[in-house]
Scaffold this active site. Structure first.
Site, PDB file in Angstrom:
ATOM      1  CG  HIS A 257      -2.054   1.019   1.082  1.00  0.00           C
ATOM      2  ND1 HIS A 257      -1.981   2.266   1.430  1.00  0.00           N
ATOM      3  CD2 HIS A 257      -3.399   0.692   0.563  1.00  0.00           C
ATOM      4  CE1 HIS A 257      -3.142   2.827   1.208  1.00  0.00           C
ATOM      5  NE2 HIS A 257      -4.015   2.058   0.585  1.00  0.00           N
ATOM      6  CD  GLU A 315      -8.942  -3.641  -3.573  1.00  0.00           C
ATOM      7  OE1 GLU A 315      -9.967  -3.940  -2.605  1.00  0.00           O
ATOM      8  OE2 GLU A 315      -8.919  -3.002  -4.483  1.00  0.00           O
TER       9      GLU A 315
END
Ligand code: ACO
Length: 378
Positions: A257, A315
């Site tokens: 991320h 996700e």
């Protein structure tokens, strides 16, 4: 990552807006939504309550909540132009995210709404109808009429399946929507703010945001993340399959991320929601396999990119939760958009109130002092 003359690739670390909507602490792994820790809001609020909170800066009273629910429910049916577009898109096998992007752009066709809040309600109400209707058109199934007695999350599941969902499923989806409703200045939200900062309309901003969310580095990861879990099949194959992907230069979807350097707090919330749902009514073996894949991926990434702190992102468990809700893989990113639309709009409202035209600069790296050569002489 700043180079010596002020160029910051990917705008990493650059503060480009002030917001009261959400706060991300990437080192602590903390996400605050309008003052509430994510875990509390995600588990307790309905989607409509979370939307009201973002749009008005406080929780609604019962009457305000009832009014918002009614207004959204009344706005759910799609204009015929939008439905016609979806029918044509289904005939040529357009992907659901492309169909959503195209259909979103038609939402204000013939609309007389000039008030941004009313337009925002119309967009939030209809994005779910677009995704669910398109899914049924692709499957050759008849369209379902929205049910005004159901809340946003329940109605979305109803429009997809034609069945009224159980409370546990509605709570699962409600938790998911609240978890992804807003996340500071991510790529799609930034896109929406850049667009609306030109004082153009909200539908343009949401259409652009959907386009940004579609990319595999942003909202497009959960489908491939789940496919990897299925490809692995049994926990003892996780290391070999994941290592082969890394050796081939692939990225492991659902990991890493830009902001979080620890486990994404949304992974925590969605992992817990998924565990509850799978325990109640699902394939616990798949949940256990996903946990094993996650642990192996994090371990391999640590030696693949030492010091990068590549951890699980939102996700990975999005994929597991939405699969547990019975959603097909190609509905994962569109369903993300259904939840995130309320956050995109909240940022648009904020930008419209306080914002300034976004116009950064670029550093020229091209040639100088070229001499024009007539076409016959080139
Ligand atoms: N698998 C393998 N390697 C990775 C991964 C990954 N998942 N993520 C990052 N890396 C590597 C990169 O190759 C890069 O290596 P390099 O410096 O040798 O080139 C290094 O780690 C740093 O990666 P960046 O791309 O610079 O990190 P950035 O902050 O731009 O990327 C991103 C964040 C795009 C999410 C990245 O981690 C990624 O591609 N992850 C996989 C896709 C994914 O899960 N996306 C969903 C994100 S959540 C969301 O948007 C809602």
């Amino acid at each position: 990552m700043t180079t010596n003359n002020g160029f910051t690739p990917g705008l990493e670390g650059v503060v480009a807006a002030e917001t009261a909507l959400s706060h991300v602490d990437g080192l602590k792994g903390e996400l605050i939504i309008a003052g509430f820790p994510l875990a509390e809001l995600a588990a307790k609020a309905t989607f409509e309550e979370a939307t009201y909170l973002l749009w008005h800066g406080r929780l609604p009273t019962q009457t305000e909540l009832d009014d918002l629910k009614q207004e959204l429910a009344a706005l759910r049916p799609l204009p015929s132009a939008t439905l016609n577009l979806l029918r044509e898109a289904a005939q040529v096998h357009t992907t659901p995210m492309d169909a959503l992007r195209m259909a979103a752009a038609t939402l204000d066709l013939g609309s007389s709404h000039t008030d941004p809040l009313t337009t925002g309600k119309m967009v939030v109400a209809r994005v779910g109808t677009i995704v669910a209707s398109y899914h049924r058109l692709r499957q050759g199934q008849p369209l379902i009429t929205p049910d005004a007695t159901l809340g946003h999350a329940a109605n979305y599941l109803y429009l997809l399946t034609g069945e009224r969902p159980s409370e546990a499923r509605v709570r699962g989806l409600e938790t998911y929507f609240n978890t992804v409703i807003d996340h500071s200045l991510n790529a799609s939200t930034f896109a929406a703010r850049v667009i609306v900062a030109t004082q153009t309309d909200l539908v343009s901003a949401i259409t652009g945001a959907i386009g940004a969310l579609k990319g595999p580095l942003h909202g497009g990861a959960p489908g491939p993340a789940l496919e990897t879990v299925f490809e692995i099949g049994t926990a003892d194959r996780a290391e070999a399959v994941l290592q082969a992907k890394l050796d081939a230069g692939e990225r492991l979807m659902g990991f890493g991320h830009r902001v979080y350097k620890v486990r994404d707090p949304r992974a925590e919330v969605l992992g817990a929601a998924a565990e509850k749902m799978y325990q109640a009514d699902g394939d616990m073996a798949l949940y256990e396999l996903a946990k094993a894949v996650e642990a192996t991926a994090v371990r391999l990434l640590a030696s693949h990119k030492p010091g990068r702190n590549l951890q699980t992102n939102v996700e990975f468990y999005t994929a597991l939760l939405l699969h547990g809700l019975g959603l097909d893989t190609d509905l994962f990113t569109p369903t993300f958009a259904v939840g995130r639309t309320a956050g995109w709009l909240a940022h648009c409202f904020e930008q419209m109130k306080n914002g300034r035209l976004m116009r950064p600069q670029s550093r020229y790296t091209g040639e100088m002092d070229r001499e024009w050569v007539p076409i016959a002489a080139r």
